[in-house]
Design a protein around this motif. Sequence first.
Motif, PDB file in Angstrom:
ATOM      1  N   TYR B 152      -3.164   2.071   0.758  1.00 19.12           N
ATOM      2  CA  TYR B 152      -2.900   1.064   1.641  1.00 19.12           C
ATOM      3  C   TYR B 152      -2.795  -0.167   0.735  1.00 19.12           C
ATOM      4  O   TYR B 152      -3.406  -0.353  -0.127  1.00 19.12           O
ATOM      5  CB  TYR B 152      -3.895   1.139   2.904  1.00 19.12           C
ATOM      6  N   ASN B 153      -1.894  -1.172   1.531  1.00 16.37           N
ATOM      7  CA  ASN B 153      -1.813  -2.468   0.945  1.00 16.37           C
ATOM      8  C   ASN B 153      -2.915  -3.427   1.539  1.00 16.37           C
ATOM      9  O   ASN B 153      -3.138  -3.699   2.750  1.00 16.37           O
ATOM     10  CB  ASN B 153      -0.472  -3.029   1.445  1.00 16.37           C
ATOM     11  N   LYS B 154      -3.783  -3.872   0.594  1.00 22.30           N
ATOM     12  CA  LYS B 154      -4.963  -4.609   1.045  1.00 22.30           C
ATOM     13  C   LYS B 154      -4.651  -5.910   1.657  1.00 22.30           C
ATOM     14  O   LYS B 154      -5.419  -6.417   2.156  1.00 22.30           O
ATOM     15  CB  LYS B 154      -5.760  -4.547  -0.487  1.00 22.30           C
ATOM     16  N   ASP B 155      -3.533  -6.426   1.283  1.00 28.21           N
ATOM     17  CA  ASP B 155      -2.892  -7.773   1.725  1.00 28.21           C
ATOM     18  C   ASP B 155      -2.624  -7.907   3.102  1.00 28.21           C
ATOM     19  O   ASP B 155      -2.401  -8.712   3.784  1.00 28.21           O
ATOM     20  CB  ASP B 155      -1.777  -8.421   0.855  1.00 28.21           C
ATOM     21  N   LYS B 156      -2.128  -6.611   3.487  1.00 28.23           N
ATOM     22  CA  LYS B 156      -1.443  -6.391   4.861  1.00 28.23           C
ATOM     23  C   LYS B 156      -2.195  -5.712   5.755  1.00 28.23           C
ATOM     24  O   LYS B 156      -2.094  -6.086   7.055  1.00 28.23           O
ATOM     25  CB  LYS B 156      -0.113  -5.748   4.768  1.00 28.23           C
ATOM     26  N   LEU B 157      -2.897  -4.814   5.470  1.00 26.94           N
ATOM     27  CA  LEU B 157      -3.669  -3.917   6.423  1.00 26.94           C
ATOM     28  C   LEU B 157      -5.227  -3.746   6.001  1.00 26.94           C
ATOM     29  O   LEU B 157      -5.645  -4.031   5.109  1.00 26.94           O
ATOM     30  CB  LEU B 157      -3.129  -2.687   6.249  1.00 26.94           C
ATOM     31  N   LYS B 159      -8.604  -1.651   5.950  1.00 26.01           N
ATOM     32  CA  LYS B 159      -8.739  -0.207   5.375  1.00 26.01           C
ATOM     33  C   LYS B 159      -8.715   0.725   6.392  1.00 26.01           C
ATOM     34  O   LYS B 159      -9.274   1.035   7.251  1.00 26.01           O
ATOM     35  CB  LYS B 159     -10.240  -0.256   4.656  1.00 26.01           C
ATOM     36  N   PRO B 160      -7.655   1.810   5.944  1.00 25.04           N
ATOM     37  CA  PRO B 160      -7.701   2.927   6.981  1.00 25.04           C
ATOM     38  C   PRO B 160      -9.079   3.711   6.711  1.00 25.04           C
ATOM     39  O   PRO B 160      -9.430   3.663   5.598  1.00 25.04           O
ATOM     40  CB  PRO B 160      -6.468   3.699   6.610  1.00 25.04           C
ATOM     41  N   VAL B 161      -9.255   4.420   7.901  1.00 31.44           N
ATOM     42  CA  VAL B 161     -10.568   5.302   7.835  1.00 31.44           C
ATOM     43  C   VAL B 161     -10.199   6.721   8.105  1.00 31.44           C
ATOM     44  O   VAL B 161     -11.106   7.753   7.738  1.00 31.44           O
ATOM     45  CB  VAL B 161     -11.650   4.860   8.673  1.00 31.44           C
ATOM     46  N   SER B 162      -8.976   6.963   8.786  1.00 31.82           N
ATOM     47  CA  SER B 162      -8.772   8.400   9.201  1.00 31.82           C
ATOM     48  C   SER B 162      -7.112   8.642   8.874  1.00 31.82           C
ATOM     49  O   SER B 162      -6.240   7.749   8.791  1.00 31.82           O
ATOM     50  CB  SER B 162      -8.883   8.417  10.724  1.00 31.82           C
ATOM     51  N   MET B 264      -7.249   2.919  -2.526  1.00 29.14           N
ATOM     52  CA  MET B 264      -7.277   4.087  -2.092  1.00 29.14           C
ATOM     53  C   MET B 264      -8.438   4.674  -1.348  1.00 29.14           C
ATOM     54  O   MET B 264      -9.557   4.357  -1.739  1.00 29.14           O
ATOM     55  CB  MET B 264      -7.350   5.026  -3.526  1.00 29.14           C
ATOM     56  N   VAL B 265      -8.127   5.367  -0.403  1.00 30.26           N
ATOM     57  CA  VAL B 265      -9.277   6.008   0.528  1.00 30.26           C
ATOM     58  C   VAL B 265      -9.458   7.395   0.684  1.00 30.26           C
ATOM     59  O   VAL B 265      -8.270   8.131   0.736  1.00 30.26           O
ATOM     60  CB  VAL B 265      -9.486   5.275   1.901  1.00 30.26           C
ATOM     61  N   VAL B 266     -10.475   7.992   0.857  1.00 32.73           N
ATOM     62  CA  VAL B 266     -10.518   9.269   1.138  1.00 32.73           C
ATOM     63  C   VAL B 266     -10.948   9.403   2.752  1.00 32.73           C
ATOM     64  O   VAL B 266     -11.839   8.948   3.038  1.00 32.73           O
ATOM     65  CB  VAL B 266     -11.726  10.028   0.359  1.00 32.73           C
ATOM     66  N   PRO B 267      -9.997   9.487   3.585  1.00 34.11           N
ATOM     67  CA  PRO B 267     -10.314   9.577   5.075  1.00 34.11           C
ATOM     68  C   PRO B 267     -11.340  10.333   5.497  1.00 34.11           C
ATOM     69  O   PRO B 267     -11.457  11.504   4.812  1.00 34.11           O
ATOM     70  CB  PRO B 267      -8.890  10.261   5.716  1.00 34.11           C
ATOM     71  N   LYS B 268     -11.765   9.829   6.637  1.00 33.91           N
ATOM     72  CA  LYS B 268     -13.220  10.839   7.196  1.00 33.91           C
ATOM     73  C   LYS B 268     -12.908  12.233   7.347  1.00 33.91           C
ATOM     74  O   LYS B 268     -13.914  12.895   7.070  1.00 33.91           O
ATOM     75  CB  LYS B 268     -13.517  10.232   8.310  1.00 33.91           C
ATOM     76  N   GLU B 269     -11.507  12.753   7.566  1.00 33.05           N
ATOM     77  CA  GLU B 269     -11.418  14.305   7.811  1.00 33.05           C
ATOM     78  C   GLU B 269     -11.394  14.909   6.565  1.00 33.05           C
ATOM     79  O   GLU B 269     -11.352  16.026   6.317  1.00 33.05           O
ATOM     80  CB  GLU B 269     -10.238  14.385   8.487  1.00 33.05           C
ATOM     81  N   GLY B 270     -11.513  14.270   5.398  1.00 31.81           N
ATOM     82  CA  GLY B 270     -11.444  14.972   4.128  1.00 31.81           C
ATOM     83  C   GLY B 270      -9.828  14.921   3.433  1.00 31.81           C
ATOM     84  O   GLY B 270      -9.032  14.480   4.082  1.00 31.81           O
TER      85      GLY B 270
END
Lengths: 281, 364
Positions: B152-157, B159-162, B264-270
């Motif tokens: 994800y773009n840190k300047d625009k959004l 942090k996604p979690v899912s 870069m994130v690892v969403p909670k669902e894996g």
Amino acid sequence: MRSGVPAHWLLIALPATVLLAFFVLPNALLLSASFLKSEAQQLTAEPTLDNYRFLFTRPLYLEVFLRTFAVGIAVGLIDIVLGFPLAYFLVRSRSRFKGLLIALSLAPLLASVVVRTYGWYIILNRFGFANDVLLNLGVIGERIPFMPSTGAIIIGLAHALLPYAVLTIMGSLNGVNPNLESAAMSLGANRTRTFFHVVMPLCLPGIAGGFILVFSIAISAYATPAILGGPATQVAATAIYNFIIQLLDWSLGAALAVILIVCSLLLLYAAARLGARRAAL
Amino acid sequence: MNGDHTTDNELSRRAFLQRASAAAVLGLGVRDVWGQRTDDLVVNSFGGEYQELFEKAVIQPFEKKFGVKVIHDTTGTSSQDYAKIRASKGAPGFDVAAALSPPEVILGAKEGLLEKITEAEVPNIKFTWDKARKALPPVAVMHTLQFDSLLYNKDKLDKPVSWADYWQPDKRYGAKVKGHVINYNPANLLSVYALIHAAELGGGGASNMEPAWALLKSQKPWVGVVVTTSAEAAPHFESGEVWISPYWSARAGYYISRGIPYGMVVPKEGVIANIDSASVPIGAKNKKLAYEFINFMLEPATQRAWCQAYFCSPGRGDITDWPKAFVESQIVTTQQFESVKLPDLDAIGVNRKDWTLRWQEVMG
């Protein structure tokens, strides 16, 4: 006493062998694969008509074919409309730079089609030159996605194939005696009438030839539609590639290719007949 | 007679040298145009940033150790590479297919186009993850591991979690995200994995993808970019056009390290793991050297160099001296690997075509 094979048979033997080996044979294999069943991406020996049934009953593939032929016709017409005046100018020009002008008009052929297409990509993408200009001029309020789209494919192909139309029409125009135009005008016809009643009819075989050439290349083009259309705006060539290379389903890819070849041959035959008839009139 | 004191039938020294030079140049030219020598090893993998890193970390050290020349064929994606293997009945012109993904490997085993590889040919195979060995047919050797993360773009959004933040971007981010979401053709395995996550969000999975199609339809108006390969997506990150995307962890790590403002994130669902493997086509010319190359890819020194350069997890679990930062972001222990979710490869192999057609019908 002369004996053996006639000379003209010897002349065509080599091209015939090459065509047989590299066109007829692969297409025969393609045709046979289109009538075989694929299971889990593997080609089986089981004959079937399912591949054709599948393609003819899915609206997606009817759209793909409609888009392919619409692109071919649009690109053919655009290139004839743009190419004719250019070819006319190049043939009739008495400038000492005539050779240079002809070379310049054909120069796009020297650059790879991928390079030329990426030029359009830079212009047409959402953050590209076209959007920047229109935004700055206040013509649009927010950025427009000009691509991926069928329109972008038509623009890219029309640009890439224009030299083919120009070359073909120039060949035809070179065969038109300029004295015929002078004669028509000396008998009272104005320039417009002379053009439409003398020059155009005499050039019809060249126009038909240019259209057929551009149309044939456009409907089988891969690189430009893949770049400007993307995976969601498919034409026949990109759909065939998708089946054979990405999905590894040779049966459906082969069936799609056979349909494209048959439709193209029918359309080209019709266009050639029409061109020949109009030329004979 | 001429000035060189030779008759018309004799060859002057100058003429001889000219002709000999021309012949030599022609000979060299032909060889260069023809390119490959029979003793060269041809390794197929990817282009782009992968090429430079792979050559530096793997190919050049191999050439040095074995005193051979490696020709790096960087054309094609995994499926394109397998299409070449199939079309040539196992003799695609490369000796090592170093970047095949599991669906192609499974197909290659079924079609008998890839050589069986055992410890006799590749001794280091015994060190690879046990779970990966069981998941792959014995025609491929796992060398590295990646997973599908969210970029994800840190300047625009925020942090996604899912995975829902990607599939229903409007719900999380509102109207501003319109046109800044990317979607991939399922010809790319990344898309298949993302669709499986979508199905799981709606209570389905690889055996019931209906929820995925519903989410794809609802996501479509928010999508601004549609591509097939992961490499095609990269310019859209660099231009800042795409704000959220599923992406392979290795490439994501690489681009972030180059300074793009993405996280870069690892969403909670894996996440779902992707096993990168190497195989040898049955018609390869240099099989012995090909096996040596695969074995070399699994050497600890090569694994260290390659995994740290490309931000991917190793193919073996017995290397312990990884840097702390690397351990925190990668899968390096058997315990970690056991918890990794491997995809249902059989379901993917059987259904991928139908999923792609369904995707095309929605996105076309």
